[in-house]
Structure formats: C-alpha cells, structure tokens
Design a protein around this motif. Structure first.
Motif, PDB file in Angstrom:
ATOM      1  N   SER A   1       0.864  -1.189   0.000  1.00 50.79           N
ATOM      2  CA  SER A   1       0.000   0.000   0.000  1.00 50.79           C
ATOM      3  C   SER A   1       0.892   1.228   0.000  1.00 50.79           C
ATOM      4  CB  SER A   1      -0.893   0.011   1.236  1.00 50.79           C
ATOM      5  OG  SER A   1      -1.920  -0.937   1.117  1.00 50.79           O
ATOM      6  N   PRO A   2       0.710   2.146  -0.941  1.00 50.86           N
ATOM      7  CA  PRO A   2       1.543   3.348  -0.971  1.00 50.86           C
ATOM      8  C   PRO A   2       1.039   4.396   0.015  1.00 50.86           C
ATOM      9  CG  PRO A   2      -0.003   3.406  -2.785  1.00 50.86           C
ATOM     10  CD  PRO A   2      -0.233   2.098  -2.077  1.00 50.86           C
ATOM     11  N   LEU A   3       1.969   5.133   0.608  1.00 48.33           N
ATOM     12  CA  LEU A   3       1.629   6.300   1.407  1.00 48.33           C
ATOM     13  C   LEU A   3       2.626   7.386   1.027  1.00 48.33           C
ATOM     14  CD1 LEU A   3      -0.313   7.378   3.527  1.00 48.33           C
ATOM     15  CD2 LEU A   3       1.347   6.738   5.286  1.00 48.33           C
ATOM     16  N   VAL A   4       2.134   8.400   0.333  1.00 49.11           N
ATOM     17  CA  VAL A   4       3.017   9.374  -0.313  1.00 49.11           C
ATOM     18  C   VAL A   4       2.550  10.796  -0.011  1.00 49.11           C
ATOM     19  CG1 VAL A   4       3.592   7.767  -2.184  1.00 49.11           C
ATOM     20  CG2 VAL A   4       1.654   9.332  -2.444  1.00 49.11           C
ATOM     21  N   PRO A   5       3.443  11.787  -0.099  1.00 43.75           N
ATOM     22  CA  PRO A   5       3.036  13.178   0.104  1.00 43.75           C
ATOM     23  C   PRO A   5       2.014  13.622  -0.941  1.00 43.75           C
ATOM     24  CG  PRO A   5       5.432  12.952   0.242  1.00 43.75           C
ATOM     25  CD  PRO A   5       4.902  11.657  -0.291  1.00 43.75           C
ATOM     26  N   ASP A   6       1.153  14.518  -0.534  1.00 44.47           N
ATOM     27  CA  ASP A   6       0.112  15.037  -1.428  1.00 44.47           C
ATOM     28  C   ASP A   6       0.674  16.227  -2.217  1.00 44.47           C
ATOM     29  OD1 ASP A   6      -2.316  15.346  -2.657  1.00 44.47           O
ATOM     30  OD2 ASP A   6      -3.216  16.481  -1.008  1.00 44.47           O
ATOM     31  N   GLU A   7       1.676  15.948  -3.025  1.00 43.15           N
ATOM     32  CA  GLU A   7       2.388  17.017  -3.738  1.00 43.15           C
ATOM     33  C   GLU A   7       3.235  16.392  -4.833  1.00 43.15           C
ATOM     34  OE1 GLU A   7       6.084  17.506  -0.614  1.00 43.15           O
ATOM     35  OE2 GLU A   7       4.115  18.239  -0.016  1.00 43.15           O
ATOM     36  N   GLN A   8       3.922  17.254  -5.596  1.00 48.02           N
ATOM     37  CA  GLN A   8       4.829  16.842  -6.662  1.00 48.02           C
ATOM     38  C   GLN A   8       4.088  15.988  -7.697  1.00 48.02           C
ATOM     39  OE1 GLN A   8       8.402  15.361  -4.311  1.00 48.02           O
ATOM     40  NE2 GLN A   8       6.929  15.919  -2.760  1.00 48.02           N
ATOM     41  N   ALA A   9       4.684  14.884  -8.136  1.00 49.91           N
ATOM     42  CA  ALA A   9       4.045  14.063  -9.165  1.00 49.91           C
ATOM     43  C   ALA A   9       3.012  13.101  -8.590  1.00 49.91           C
ATOM     44  CB  ALA A   9       5.098  13.270  -9.939  1.00 49.91           C
ATOM     45  N   TYR A  10       3.013  12.907  -7.280  1.00 54.16           N
ATOM     46  CA  TYR A  10       2.199  11.844  -6.693  1.00 54.16           C
ATOM     47  C   TYR A  10       0.699  11.948  -6.982  1.00 54.16           C
ATOM     48  CZ  TYR A  10       6.355  10.302  -4.122  1.00 54.16           C
ATOM     49  OH  TYR A  10       7.597   9.829  -3.785  1.00 54.16           O
ATOM     50  N   PRO A  11       0.072  13.146  -6.953  1.00 59.53           N
ATOM     51  CA  PRO A  11      -1.364  13.183  -7.241  1.00 59.53           C
ATOM     52  C   PRO A  11      -1.739  12.667  -8.622  1.00 59.53           C
ATOM     53  CG  PRO A  11      -0.703  15.187  -6.102  1.00 59.53           C
ATOM     54  CD  PRO A  11       0.563  14.451  -6.460  1.00 59.53           C
ATOM     55  N   GLU A  12      -0.791  12.615  -9.553  1.00 65.39           N
ATOM     56  CA  GLU A  12      -1.079  12.062 -10.879  1.00 65.39           C
ATOM     57  C   GLU A  12      -1.308  10.558 -10.842  1.00 65.39           C
ATOM     58  OE1 GLU A  12       1.451  13.163 -14.253  1.00 65.39           O
ATOM     59  OE2 GLU A  12       2.304  14.744 -12.990  1.00 65.39           O
ATOM     60  N   PHE A  13      -0.695   9.903  -9.849  1.00 64.53           N
ATOM     61  CA  PHE A  13      -0.648   8.447  -9.869  1.00 64.53           C
ATOM     62  C   PHE A  13      -1.390   7.768  -8.720  1.00 64.53           C
ATOM     63  CE2 PHE A  13       3.431  10.000 -11.729  1.00 64.53           C
ATOM     64  CZ  PHE A  13       3.221   9.573 -13.033  1.00 64.53           C
ATOM     65  N   TYR A  14      -1.690   8.499  -7.638  1.00 65.08           N
ATOM     66  CA  TYR A  14      -2.228   7.867  -6.438  1.00 65.08           C
ATOM     67  C   TYR A  14      -3.499   8.574  -5.961  1.00 65.08           C
ATOM     68  CZ  TYR A  14       2.369   5.849  -6.621  1.00 65.08           C
ATOM     69  OH  TYR A  14       3.489   5.205  -7.069  1.00 65.08           O
ATOM     70  N   PRO A  15      -4.481   7.817  -5.478  1.00 66.71           N
ATOM     71  CA  PRO A  15      -5.726   8.423  -4.975  1.00 66.71           C
ATOM     72  C   PRO A  15      -5.461   9.163  -3.664  1.00 66.71           C
ATOM     73  CG  PRO A  15      -5.688   6.078  -4.485  1.00 66.71           C
ATOM     74  CD  PRO A  15      -4.494   6.341  -5.362  1.00 66.71           C
ATOM     75  N   VAL A  16      -6.390   9.999  -3.295  1.00 67.81           N
ATOM     76  CA  VAL A  16      -6.222  10.819  -2.086  1.00 67.81           C
ATOM     77  C   VAL A  16      -6.076   9.952  -0.845  1.00 67.81           C
ATOM     78  CG1 VAL A  16      -8.715  11.064  -1.684  1.00 67.81           C
ATOM     79  CG2 VAL A  16      -7.121  12.838  -0.858  1.00 67.81           C
TER      80      VAL A  16
END
Length: 362
Positions: A295-310
């Motif tokens: 399960s990914p847990l990533v910052p809500d910034e940079q390229a991440y919003p393109e690839f991961y749900p909120v």
C-alpha cells in the motif's frame, strides 16, 4: 534504424531506463554512450566537451538516424561541437528538471543548470517527460526565469518547448508482473506493520519528515517495523543517523542492498511503502512496491497526485502518522494502484512510435 543514445549522468533510474529502452526495441541498431553519475556540476556542464572532444568524438561523427539523449545532456553545445549531429533528429528524455528541485543550503546557487535545461529543450525535436508534473514545472520555471533577464529575450520560447513535448512515463520491469496480481493485506494479529522506506539518504528525500513521522508513531505506541533502505553518503543529513540511533528497536533491514532480488523480496513482504520525498518526478520505487502488493503512502504534492488516490496521500506528518496507525491497528490497507499498464511490454509500442516518428523528420 541506427540510434545514438546519450546518458550524460547515468544514475540508477537513468541507467535502468536506457537499458530497458534498448532491450525493448532490439530491432534497432543502438550505440550507447554514458558518463558516470558523479561531480554533478561538471558533468552537466562538461558532458558536451567530454564527448565532443574526447575519445567518443569519432563515434559521434558516425552516421545515425536518430539521437536519443537524457535531459542532462548539453545537446545544444554538443551539436555545435559536432556539426554532423545538427542534421540528425533528436529526442530528449526528461527524467527530471532543474526548476523543481528543493534548494539546499550546501549547494552553490546558479541558474546555469536551469538554462541548460532550456537550451537542451530547444535543441531537441521531441521532448518526452515522465510526468505532467515534470513537464509543467519545467515550463512554468522557464517562464519565470526568462522574465528575470533584462533584455533581448525572444518571445514564445516556452511555447516552442511546449508544442514539441509530451508525457511518456519510465516503464517498469516486466518481471514485476509475471505472477498473479498481489493484494494489499495487513499484518497478522499482534504482528508489526511492515513499513518500507527506500531512497537516497539525501536532503531532498525528506529525512526530517521521516523522523517526524517515526516520532509520532512512537508517541501513539504504534506497532511497526521499518526497513530503511537506500544509499548513504558522507554528507547524508543527520536525521538518518538519529533514526538509526533512536529507533534501532524498530528497524529491520537498513542501508543499500546491491542484490536487487533481496530488495524486491523486502518490498513483497512489506505492507506499506512510505515516501517522504520533497521532490519526485515519477517515483519508480513506489510504483515497484505497488506492483508487489504494498500500500503506498506518499506526500500530497509533486508528481504523486497524478498516480495515487487521495486515500494514499498525506498532507502533513500528523496525517501520515494517523494513516499508518490505522493500518497497523487492522484497518484495511488502501489498495495498490494497478501499474501493469506501465510495464515495458505495454509501453514499448508508444516509445517505438514516438521515436520512429521523430526519426522520420530527417
């Protein structure tokens, strides 16, 4: 088709990309030139000199149908030093750009790397970016930089760059998708939540953010184990030493794993892949972890919003701590996004079409 591939700063992700590209298009005749990923300032400014007047000069002068260069390549100068390259169509792959990097107090501040991005973009006939975040930050950054210059700045430079650019991500290894599709599952009862963090131990990867998250998890008495992976350096930020000292009781595997199979095994048995990066243009490590069931847990910034749900993103340290705590307590993990469409076998046709199209411009 004879293709000249230039990787001017052949760091890990760049190396894997160009090896994957050559393997994915075996019907083409590839000539590959690389330079080692060290002495960054010299490498990005001096690669054209190293190649154009070095031992590789004769190779550059040979006939080719297409040049494929990474964005670290000083393509404009190289075409000037080797005039025959000027008549060969060129595609540039942007793994990153110099406008979206976080500033380091230890680094000498100069606009030259950013100008080199602009010159290389203008010198290329096709510009490929691994994410829209990468493409848009280069264009926005270039517009802002050009506004700072006092005079004789030609109009429409960024329009020219934008018109010949498109997004085409770095593909993932086909081997990640050969077995049955994994599903994200939580830890067994009373077992720790296995969390993996993997990146270079450098300032832009968010060591201070990781330390804050770990401190929050300790305060909340969360049951977890952290695999702290990646290459360390003499000047790695002090937060990593603090984590190794103060959270030794929570650590599993630590440091760089030269055996990729070992690395993938740790991803496959981890429940969560945590990113704390302050800059990421695609984030291959997170995608690989997702392909193996994390399960990914990533910052809500940079390229991440393109690839991961909120549900897989966090806005601050407190939210990251809360989400990890709930996962450790048995709340269902967020499902991993399906990245099977990013496998080399799925994206190779798009690469073939793009590159063959620009080669036909000659």
């Amino acid at each position: 088709m004879k293709v000249l591939l230039l990787s001017a700063y052949d760091a890990g992700s760049h190396r894997r990309w160009r090896r994957g590209l050559v393997a994915a298009l075996p019907e083409w005749d590839w000539t590959v030139l690389t330079l080692p990923p060290r002495y960054f300032s010299w490498r990005v400014r001096g690669n054209s000199l190293s190649w154009g007047r070095g031992e590789a000069a004769k190779i550059l002068q040979q006939p080719h149908d297409l040049v494929v260069a990474t964005s670290m390549t000083d393509l404009a100068t190289l075409r000037g030093l080797v005039p025959s390259l000027g008549g060969i169509p060129a595609a540039v792959y942007f793994h990153e750009n110099q406008f979206a990097y976080p500033r380091s107090d230890r680094a000498f501040q100069s606009v030259e790397p950013q100008l080199l991005n602009i010159y290389t973009a203008l010198a290329g006939d096709l510009l490929l970016f691994n994410s829209e975040f990468n493409r848009s930050t280069l264009l926005d950054g270039a517009r802002q930089l050009l506004k700072r210059f006092p005079d004789h700045v030609p109009p429409a430079i960024c329009d020219e760059i934008e018109q010949k650019s498109r997004v085409l991500p770095v593909p993932l290894d086909d081997s990640l998708f050969t077995g049955p599709a994994p599903t994200a599952t939580g830890p067994d009862r009373d077992a720790p939540l296995e969390v993996c963090w993997a990146a270079r131990w450098e300032y832009d990867k968010g060591g201070e953010r990781l330390l804050g998250i770990l401190q929050g998890l300790e305060e909340g008495q969360v049951n977890y184990r952290l695999h702290l992976l990646g290459e360390s350096f003499r000047n790695s930020p002090g937060e990593f030493a603090t984590i190794r000292r103060e959270f030794a009781h929570r650590l599993g595997r630590v440091g760089f794993l030269p055996d990729r199979r070992q690395y993938l095994e740790i991803l496959a048995r981890s429940h969560v892949f945590l990113s704390t990066a302050h800059h990421e243009f695609q984030g291959l490590a997170v995608m690989e972890a997702c392909a193996l069931g994390c399960s990914p847990l990533v910052p809500d910034e940079q390229a991440y919003p393109e690839f991961y749900p909120v549900t897989s993103r966090y806005r601050d340290v407190r939210e990251a701590v809360d989400k990890i705590g709930r996962m450790a307590a048995g709340t269902a993990l967020c499902p991993s996004p399906d990245f099977s469409g990013y496998a080399w076998q799925r994206l190779a046709p798009a690469y073939r079409d793009c590159l063959a199209g620009v080669a036909s411009m000659s």
